[in-house]
Design a protein around this motif. Structure first.
Motif, mmCIF file in Angstrom:
data_model
loop_
_atom_site.group_PDB
_atom_site.id
_atom_site.type_symbol
_atom_site.label_atom_id
_atom_site.label_comp_id
_atom_site.label_asym_id
_atom_site.label_seq_id
_atom_site.Cartn_x
_atom_site.Cartn_y
_atom_site.Cartn_z
ATOM 1 N N TYR A 207 0.876 -1.174 -0.099
ATOM 2 C CA TYR A 207 -0.110 0.013 0.035
ATOM 3 C C TYR A 207 1.020 1.288 0.012
ATOM 4 C CZ TYR A 207 -3.003 3.715 1.624
ATOM 5 O OH TYR A 207 -3.835 4.918 1.504
ATOM 6 N N ILE A 208 0.420 2.172 -0.899
ATOM 7 C CA ILE A 208 1.282 3.317 -1.230
ATOM 8 C C ILE A 208 0.448 4.601 -0.663
ATOM 9 C CG2 ILE A 208 2.687 5.025 -2.656
ATOM 10 C CD1 ILE A 208 3.115 2.544 -4.371
ATOM 11 N N ASP A 209 0.579 5.417 0.558
ATOM 12 C CA ASP A 209 0.116 6.612 0.854
ATOM 13 C C ASP A 209 0.575 7.662 -0.071
ATOM 14 O OD1 ASP A 209 -0.933 8.782 1.876
ATOM 15 O OD2 ASP A 209 -0.262 8.446 4.259
ATOM 16 N N MET A 210 -0.420 7.836 -1.245
ATOM 17 C CA MET A 210 -0.016 8.767 -2.247
ATOM 18 C C MET A 210 0.055 10.231 -2.037
ATOM 19 S SD MET A 210 0.651 7.300 -4.947
ATOM 20 C CE MET A 210 0.267 8.669 -6.379
ATOM 21 N N ILE A 211 -0.806 10.529 -0.860
ATOM 22 C CA ILE A 211 -0.880 11.993 -0.222
ATOM 23 C C ILE A 211 0.931 12.192 0.466
ATOM 24 C CG2 ILE A 211 -1.352 13.553 1.524
ATOM 25 C CD1 ILE A 211 -3.503 12.610 -0.653
ATOM 26 N N LYS A 212 1.282 11.092 0.959
ATOM 27 C CA LYS A 212 2.624 11.383 1.421
ATOM 28 C C LYS A 212 3.810 11.274 0.454
ATOM 29 C CE LYS A 212 6.119 8.846 4.651
ATOM 30 N NZ LYS A 212 6.005 7.763 5.840
ATOM 31 N N LEU A 213 3.589 10.331 -0.674
ATOM 32 C CA LEU A 213 4.557 10.371 -1.739
ATOM 33 C C LEU A 213 4.599 11.505 -2.380
ATOM 34 C CD1 LEU A 213 5.208 7.105 -3.846
ATOM 35 C CD2 LEU A 213 4.593 9.514 -4.976
ATOM 36 N N LEU A 214 3.226 12.044 -2.687
ATOM 37 C CA LEU A 214 3.309 13.271 -3.877
ATOM 38 C C LEU A 214 3.723 14.477 -2.891
ATOM 39 C CD1 LEU A 214 -0.112 12.875 -5.319
ATOM 40 C CD2 LEU A 214 2.386 12.569 -6.530
ATOM 41 N N HIS A 230 9.632 28.654 -11.143
ATOM 42 C CA HIS A 230 8.503 28.234 -11.604
ATOM 43 C C HIS A 230 7.257 28.244 -10.321
ATOM 44 C CE1 HIS A 230 9.879 27.082 -15.150
ATOM 45 N NE2 HIS A 230 10.375 25.833 -14.937
ATOM 46 N N SER A 231 6.029 28.466 -10.527
ATOM 47 C CA SER A 231 5.112 28.355 -9.407
ATOM 48 C C SER A 231 4.493 26.824 -9.774
ATOM 49 C CB SER A 231 3.924 29.283 -9.939
ATOM 50 O OG SER A 231 4.064 30.535 -9.679
ATOM 51 N N ILE A 232 4.747 25.920 -8.721
ATOM 52 C CA ILE A 232 4.478 24.786 -8.758
ATOM 53 C C ILE A 232 3.154 24.432 -7.523
ATOM 54 C CG2 ILE A 232 5.039 22.405 -8.510
ATOM 55 C CD1 ILE A 232 7.897 23.275 -8.833
ATOM 56 N N HIS A 233 2.158 23.943 -8.156
ATOM 57 C CA HIS A 233 1.074 23.776 -7.380
ATOM 58 C C HIS A 233 0.734 22.160 -7.297
ATOM 59 C CE1 HIS A 233 0.151 27.958 -8.314
ATOM 60 N NE2 HIS A 233 0.628 27.559 -9.634
ATOM 61 N N LEU A 234 0.315 21.763 -6.080
ATOM 62 C CA LEU A 234 -0.052 20.354 -5.676
ATOM 63 C C LEU A 234 -1.579 20.378 -5.448
ATOM 64 C CD1 LEU A 234 0.562 17.349 -5.309
ATOM 65 C CD2 LEU A 234 1.294 17.995 -2.950
ATOM 66 N N GLN A 235 -2.263 19.769 -6.275
ATOM 67 C CA GLN A 235 -3.823 19.483 -6.039
ATOM 68 C C GLN A 235 -4.347 18.058 -5.628
ATOM 69 O OE1 GLN A 235 -5.606 21.210 -9.534
ATOM 70 N NE2 GLN A 235 -5.110 23.339 -8.869
ATOM 71 N N ILE A 236 -4.922 17.824 -4.760
ATOM 72 C CA ILE A 236 -5.255 16.679 -4.126
ATOM 73 C C ILE A 236 -6.641 16.447 -3.759
ATOM 74 C CG2 ILE A 236 -4.645 14.802 -2.589
ATOM 75 C CD1 ILE A 236 -2.080 15.605 -2.475
ATOM 76 N N ASP A 237 -7.473 15.690 -4.459
ATOM 77 C CA ASP A 237 -8.925 15.718 -4.291
ATOM 78 C C ASP A 237 -9.420 14.396 -3.629
ATOM 79 O OD1 ASP A 237 -9.237 14.228 -6.320
ATOM 80 O OD2 ASP A 237 -10.665 15.603 -7.459
ATOM 81 N N THR A 238 -8.332 13.193 -3.420
ATOM 82 C CA THR A 238 -8.876 12.082 -2.909
ATOM 83 C C THR A 238 -7.609 11.508 -1.897
ATOM 84 O OG1 THR A 238 -9.350 9.946 -3.609
ATOM 85 C CG2 THR A 238 -7.776 11.035 -4.867
ATOM 86 N N TYR A 239 -8.044 10.948 -0.917
ATOM 87 C CA TYR A 239 -7.017 10.354 0.009
ATOM 88 C C TYR A 239 -6.798 8.925 -0.502
ATOM 89 C CZ TYR A 239 -7.878 14.191 3.159
ATOM 90 O OH TYR A 239 -7.927 15.557 3.740
ATOM 91 N N ASP A 240 -7.265 8.453 -1.515
ATOM 92 C CA ASP A 240 -7.062 7.132 -1.895
ATOM 93 C C ASP A 240 -5.692 6.937 -2.262
ATOM 94 O OD1 ASP A 240 -9.855 6.391 -1.746
ATOM 95 O OD2 ASP A 240 -10.086 6.431 -3.958
ATOM 96 N N GLY A 241 -5.244 5.724 -2.001
ATOM 97 C CA GLY A 241 -3.681 5.277 -2.233
ATOM 98 C C GLY A 241 -3.674 4.384 -3.441
ATOM 99 N N LEU A 242 -2.335 3.808 -3.557
ATOM 100 C CA LEU A 242 -2.249 2.784 -4.680
ATOM 101 C C LEU A 242 -1.747 1.465 -4.063
ATOM 102 C CD1 LEU A 242 -0.557 4.727 -7.612
ATOM 103 C CD2 LEU A 242 -2.879 3.734 -7.292
ATOM 104 N N TYR A 243 -1.854 0.379 -4.447
ATOM 105 C CA TYR A 243 -1.133 -0.978 -4.266
ATOM 106 C C TYR A 243 -0.165 -0.962 -5.397
ATOM 107 C CZ TYR A 243 -0.730 -5.879 -3.167
ATOM 108 O OH TYR A 243 -0.349 -6.770 -2.708
ATOM 109 N N VAL A 357 -6.039 0.749 -7.056
ATOM 110 C CA VAL A 357 -6.460 1.942 -5.684
ATOM 111 C C VAL A 357 -6.850 1.107 -4.728
ATOM 112 C CG1 VAL A 357 -8.326 3.712 -5.824
ATOM 113 C CG2 VAL A 357 -7.395 3.415 -7.824
ATOM 114 N N ARG A 358 -6.383 1.852 -3.635
ATOM 115 C CA ARG A 358 -6.919 1.439 -2.262
ATOM 116 C C ARG A 358 -7.274 2.690 -1.302
ATOM 117 N NH1 ARG A 358 -6.446 -2.543 -4.435
ATOM 118 N NH2 ARG A 358 -5.424 -4.513 -4.002
ATOM 119 N N SER A 359 -8.309 2.635 -0.654
ATOM 120 C CA SER A 359 -8.901 3.602 0.035
ATOM 121 C C SER A 359 -7.926 3.629 1.282
ATOM 122 C CB SER A 359 -10.125 3.303 0.595
ATOM 123 O OG SER A 359 -10.820 4.081 1.442
ATOM 124 N N ALA A 360 -7.669 4.736 1.687
ATOM 125 C CA ALA A 360 -6.898 4.985 3.104
ATOM 126 C C ALA A 360 -7.446 4.217 4.262
ATOM 127 C CB ALA A 360 -6.507 6.381 3.218
#
Length: 363
Positions: A207-214, A230-243, A357-360
């Motif tokens: 399981y990969i915590d995508m919020i932490k990884l990103l 540059h202006s770098i923006h991080l947009q996250i609209d789901t807490y789902d991670g990955l397997y 896809v894995r739900s947190a």
């Protein structure tokens, strides 16, 4: 008048059987040609049952006349084939499997649906598989052997470059040698990584915590962005991670972000996003950089393919980054999607399917 009509009817009566005979002859020729093919050809009905097959398929699957109508899965026992059969459009190049009867043989299956039926063609790609293995082994071995001499060279060059009494005309030469040796070292490291990804048929998945990884990728990108502004923006609209494989995914996704930084003129806008979609979860990197001409997009993931060789070398690229991204994503059953307009910007994205896809909450 009656004579004319009688003559027309007679000509029609004669031409129809001739046309029918010609069609029958053509069908016989087509069937004979299919039977003569060395590759296995199988026609499947709407219930996945065997409708027709050629001699090569009969030899490969040990088919008999009584097998007509039986399900194809009764004869091909491979999980990869089952997955591919359910969604053949996801793998445009078919699926490669080991022969279930002779493990030393490798097969390639291509499925073409039409109307309510399907045409399955099976190729013996054992020789090509062995050639590909030889290529991978050669690249991996050469890259591995180059690491030690390159490390020694880099160490001595750095020592010489740091000498305070170094003549200016020598110093410039040592700086150039150091830069090129470092670039060669990056190429070797990327080749080794690419070889590992290709050789490993399966990866250890977690399981990969995508919020932490990103967030980690974003912090690294901000550090790299110091000289670009540059202006770098991080947009996250789901807490789902990955397997998946965290090491390889980190490398692949970071590569896309760093590329956006390098190929966007100073002071640009870059957005890194992680969103939920109907097809799974989507990772994307969008920039307003130099963009890519349409004729280059299809070849971007080829090894060492460069749009502008001078510009790529100036940015320190090895020409292997997107090839690594492609293979990492393939291991996670997804593809790199590229949308770009020259002079406007680019978007590199990948949609990870629901089975990865894995739900947190249930991780």
């Amino acid at each position: 008048m009656s004579n004319i009509m009688s003559k027309q009817c007679t000509e029609q009566d004669i031409s129809e059987p001739i046309a029918l005979q010609n069609t029958t002859d053509q069908l016989k020729k087509i069937r004979s040609a299919l039977r003569a093919l060395r590759d296995a050809v199988i026609l499947l009905n709407d219930s996945d049952g065997l409708e027709w097959w050629n001699q090569a398929a009969e030899d490969l699957l040990l088919l008999q006349a009584a097998d007509k109508g039986r399900c194809i899965f009764d004869f091909i026992d491979a999980s990869e084939f089952r997955q591919y059969y359910q969604a053949p459009t996801l793998a445009d190049e078919g699926v490669h499997i080991k022969s279930w009867r002779a493990p030393e043989r490798y097969l390639k299956c291509e499925l073409t649906p039409f109307a309510d039926e399907k045409l399955l063609i099976i190729y013996d790609v054992t020789r090509l598989h062995h050639l590909e293995e030889m290529r991978r082994d050669f690249v991996a071995n050469v890259s591995h052997e180059l690491r030690t001499p390159l490390t020694v060279m880099m160490g001595y060059l750095e020592n010489f470059s740091d000498q305070p009494d170094m003549p200016p005309h020598w110093k410039r030469g040592f700086e150039l040698m150091t830069q090129q040796t470092a670039r060669m070292n990056r190429i070797v490291n990327d080749l080794l990584l690419l070889s590992r990804i290709e050789i490993e048929e399966t990866h250890e998945l977690h399981y990969i915590d995508m919020i932490k990884l990103l967030t980690h990728i974003y912090d690294d990108a901000q550090a790299y962005n110091q000289e670009y502004g540059h202006s770098i923006h991080l947009q996250i609209d789901t807490y789902d991670g990955l397997y998946g494989s965290e090491i390889y995914l980190t490398s692949a996704l970071s590569n896309l972000v760093i590329n956006a930084i390098k190929y966007t003129p100073k002071g640009g806008d870059i957005t890194v996003s992680w969103t939920k979609t109907a097809e799974g979860c989507r990772f994307a990197v969008e920039d307003n950089g130099i963009g890519i001409a349409p004729q280059h997009i299809a070849r971007l993931t080829e090894r060492f393919y460069r749009i502008d060789k001078g510009r790529s070398r100036a940015t320190g690229g090895t020409g292997l980054g997107l090839a690594i991204v492609k293979h990492v994503l393939y291991q996670h059953e997804t593809n790199l999607q590229i949308k770009s307009v020259e002079g406007v910007g680019s978007t590199f994205s990948a949609v990870f399917p629901p089975n990865y896809v894995r739900s947190a909450a249930i991780s």
